[in-house]
Write a protein that holds these residues in place. Structure first.
Motif, PDB file in Angstrom:
ATOM      1  N   ASP A   1      -6.023 -98.321 -81.640  1.00 54.30           N
ATOM      2  CA  ASP A   1      -6.261 -99.771 -81.705  1.00 54.30           C
ATOM      3  C   ASP A   1      -4.972-100.553 -81.488  1.00 54.30           C
ATOM      4  OD1 ASP A   1      -8.967 -99.511 -82.136  1.00 54.30           O
ATOM      5  OD2 ASP A   1      -8.786 -99.543 -84.326  1.00 54.30           O
ATOM      6  N   MET A   2      -3.833 -99.840 -81.539  1.00 51.52           N
ATOM      7  CA  MET A   2      -2.551-100.479 -81.261  1.00 51.52           C
ATOM      8  C   MET A   2      -2.518-100.968 -79.814  1.00 51.52           C
ATOM      9  SD  MET A   2      -0.168-100.281 -83.785  1.00 51.52           S
ATOM     10  CE  MET A   2       0.034 -99.524 -85.395  1.00 51.52           C
ATOM     11  N   VAL A   3      -1.830-102.073 -79.581  1.00 53.57           N
ATOM     12  CA  VAL A   3      -1.784-102.688 -78.254  1.00 53.57           C
ATOM     13  C   VAL A   3      -0.336-102.744 -77.771  1.00 53.57           C
ATOM     14  CG1 VAL A   3      -2.280-104.759 -76.906  1.00 53.57           C
ATOM     15  CG2 VAL A   3      -3.814-104.088 -78.770  1.00 53.57           C
ATOM     16  N   GLY A   4      -0.043-102.048 -76.650  1.00 53.03           N
ATOM     17  CA  GLY A   4       1.286-102.145 -76.055  1.00 53.03           C
ATOM     18  C   GLY A   4       2.381-101.589 -76.947  1.00 53.03           C
ATOM     19  N   TRP A   5       3.526-102.282 -76.937  1.00 52.50           N
ATOM     20  CA  TRP A   5       4.753-101.791 -77.568  1.00 52.50           C
ATOM     21  C   TRP A   5       4.752-102.046 -79.067  1.00 52.50           C
ATOM     22  CZ3 TRP A   5       8.503-103.854 -80.634  1.00 52.50           C
ATOM     23  CH2 TRP A   5       9.698-103.131 -80.766  1.00 52.50           C
ATOM     24  N   GLY A   6       5.262-101.084 -79.832  1.00 53.68           N
ATOM     25  CA  GLY A   6       5.673-101.341 -81.204  1.00 53.68           C
ATOM     26  C   GLY A   6       4.733-100.902 -82.303  1.00 53.68           C
ATOM     27  N   ARG A   7       5.326-100.325 -83.343  1.00 50.50           N
ATOM     28  CA  ARG A   7       4.696 -99.976 -84.619  1.00 50.50           C
ATOM     29  C   ARG A   7       3.826 -98.727 -84.576  1.00 50.50           C
ATOM     30  NH1 ARG A   7       8.121-103.302 -84.949  1.00 50.50           N
ATOM     31  NH2 ARG A   7       7.904-105.418 -85.795  1.00 50.50           N
ATOM     32  N   ASP A   8       3.579 -98.150 -83.418  1.00 54.16           N
ATOM     33  CA  ASP A   8       2.734 -96.963 -83.360  1.00 54.16           C
ATOM     34  C   ASP A   8       3.354 -95.809 -84.145  1.00 54.16           C
ATOM     35  OD1 ASP A   8       4.664 -97.235 -81.253  1.00 54.16           O
ATOM     36  OD2 ASP A   8       3.865 -95.433 -80.309  1.00 54.16           O
ATOM     37  N   ASP A   9       4.683 -95.679 -84.079  1.00 53.46           N
ATOM     38  CA  ASP A   9       5.356 -94.593 -84.782  1.00 53.46           C
ATOM     39  C   ASP A   9       5.390 -94.827 -86.291  1.00 53.46           C
ATOM     40  OD1 ASP A   9       7.069 -96.754 -84.502  1.00 53.46           O
ATOM     41  OD2 ASP A   9       8.679 -95.633 -83.526  1.00 53.46           O
ATOM     42  N   THR A  10       5.781 -96.020 -86.703  1.00 52.21           N
ATOM     43  CA  THR A  10       5.904 -96.279 -88.145  1.00 52.21           C
ATOM     44  C   THR A  10       4.543 -96.324 -88.830  1.00 52.21           C
ATOM     45  OG1 THR A  10       6.105 -98.643 -87.602  1.00 52.21           O
ATOM     46  CG2 THR A  10       8.137 -97.437 -88.052  1.00 52.21           C
ATOM     47  N   GLU A  11       3.521 -96.837 -88.146  1.00 52.83           N
ATOM     48  CA  GLU A  11       2.177 -96.862 -88.742  1.00 52.83           C
ATOM     49  C   GLU A  11       1.654 -95.451 -88.936  1.00 52.83           C
ATOM     50  OE1 GLU A  11      -2.104 -97.024 -89.211  1.00 52.83           O
ATOM     51  OE2 GLU A  11      -1.070 -96.147 -87.483  1.00 52.83           O
ATOM     52  N   LEU A  12       1.915 -94.569 -87.954  1.00 54.88           N
ATOM     53  CA  LEU A  12       1.539 -93.161 -88.084  1.00 54.88           C
ATOM     54  C   LEU A  12       2.225 -92.531 -89.284  1.00 54.88           C
ATOM     55  CD1 LEU A  12       0.499 -90.360 -87.083  1.00 54.88           C
ATOM     56  CD2 LEU A  12       2.540 -90.281 -85.621  1.00 54.88           C
ATOM     57  N   MET A  13       3.523 -92.750 -89.417  1.00 48.70           N
ATOM     58  CA  MET A  13       4.267 -92.114 -90.498  1.00 48.70           C
ATOM     59  C   MET A  13       3.898 -92.670 -91.870  1.00 48.70           C
ATOM     60  SD  MET A  13       5.748 -89.654 -89.251  1.00 48.70           S
ATOM     61  CE  MET A  13       5.803 -89.096 -87.551  1.00 48.70           C
ATOM     62  N   LEU A  14       3.479 -93.925 -91.907  1.00 48.49           N
ATOM     63  CA  LEU A  14       2.966 -94.460 -93.176  1.00 48.49           C
ATOM     64  C   LEU A  14       1.736 -93.688 -93.630  1.00 48.49           C
ATOM     65  CD1 LEU A  14       3.306 -98.340 -92.755  1.00 48.49           C
ATOM     66  CD2 LEU A  14       4.405 -96.944 -94.506  1.00 48.49           C
ATOM     67  N   ARG A  15       0.822 -93.426 -92.685  1.00 49.73           N
ATOM     68  CA  ARG A  15      -0.372 -92.660 -93.054  1.00 49.73           C
ATOM     69  C   ARG A  15      -0.009 -91.239 -93.476  1.00 49.73           C
ATOM     70  NH1 ARG A  15      -3.241 -92.106 -88.509  1.00 49.73           N
ATOM     71  NH2 ARG A  15      -2.128 -93.603 -87.188  1.00 49.73           N
TER      72      ARG A  15
END
Length: 267
Positions: A193-207
């Motif tokens: 559901d992420m769009v384009g650049w940013g936060r994909d890595d940190t959101e994954l690691m939060l989970r």
């Protein structure tokens, strides 16, 4: 440790940079079990480069490609990791040249219930053309044109003092981290559901952290050299920030739109 590893790197239409990454792979003191290039819709030029390296690398090099429909990095990474044969995933970006000990550093620091994140030295804009033209893959600490050059100091014995930590480090970068494949699948991988650049890595690691997988920093080891380029469009950052904030607030361990839909496909 009897361990199989997969190096995963996303790329999109920059074969000149990808070539340097693959040259740095050839120079490693330890090879992964396989390499998967997660290609977000590059043209034939990238395929031709990959085919050339398939003939010379001593390990399997796999090319996972899908049609270019805009920035869908999370999607192609989920597809690639779903097909990975390795128990352990090491991930870099297609514009990050590896220090010769990069793979060895990650493998030597593996722990259960732990993800690792290494250091990134930046190559300044004014040296990029020279680096690409001369196919440079080695950057001693005093090399001109380095930003954050201190991160390029390789002293593995000092790095061993760093331990697991139960919080998100601001040093985490998705261009240089590693994790158990089963830990990735347990939280359903990248959130598409992420769009384009940013936060994909940190959101994954939060989970992952909400699922009791904690991070360990590879200071003085696990080094990559990031090739300068113009910043990606950040048009979707507000959406991604909202998704990450919800993950953090509600201590989520699962995303609904993730890797699970690819896991039944044959490798």
């Amino acid at each position: 440790m009897n361990l199989s590893t997969t190096l995963v790197l996303p790329t999109y239409n920059w074969p000149e940079a990808l070539e340097l990454v693959l040259l740095s792979l050839e120079n490693q003191t330890q090879f992964p079990g396989e390499v998967i290039i997660a290609d977000d819709g590059s043209t034939e030029q990238t395929k031709q480069l990959i085919d050339k390296f398939k003939k010379v690398l001593p390990i399997p090099l796999r090319h996972i490609w899908h049609q270019d429909v805009g920035s869908t990095k999370e999607v192609i990474l989920n597809k690639a990791i779903a097909k990975a044969h390795g128990d352990y995933i090491i991930q870099i970006d297609g514009d990050c040249i590896m220090h010769k000990n990069f793979i060895q550093d990650h493998v030597s620091a593996i722990e259960n219930n732990t993800y690792l994140f290494g250091s990134r030295v930046s190559l300044k804009e004014n040296i990029v053309q020279n680096v690409l033209k001369n196919k440079r893959i080695k950057f001693p600490v005093l090399t001109k044109g380095l930003k954050k050059r201190g991160r390029g100091i390789h002293l593995s014995f000092l790095g061993r003092q760093y331990k697991r930590q139960p919080f998100m480090s601001k040093k985490l970068r998705g261009c240089n981290y590693s994790f158990w494949k089963e830990d990735f699948i347990a939280v359903n991988g990248y959130n598409e559901d992420m769009v384009g650049w940013g936060r994909d890595d940190t959101e994954l690691m939060l989970r992952m952290m909400h699922n009791n997988v904690h991070g360990k920093r590879l200071k003085f080891r696990g080094i990559v050299y990031h090739i300068w380029h113009k910043e990606a469009c950040r048009s979707g950052i507000n959406i991604n920030d909202k998704i990450q904030a919800e993950t953090q607030k509600n201590k989520l361990v699962w995303c609904n739109n993730g890797i699970d839909k690819y896991l039944s496909e044959k490798n």
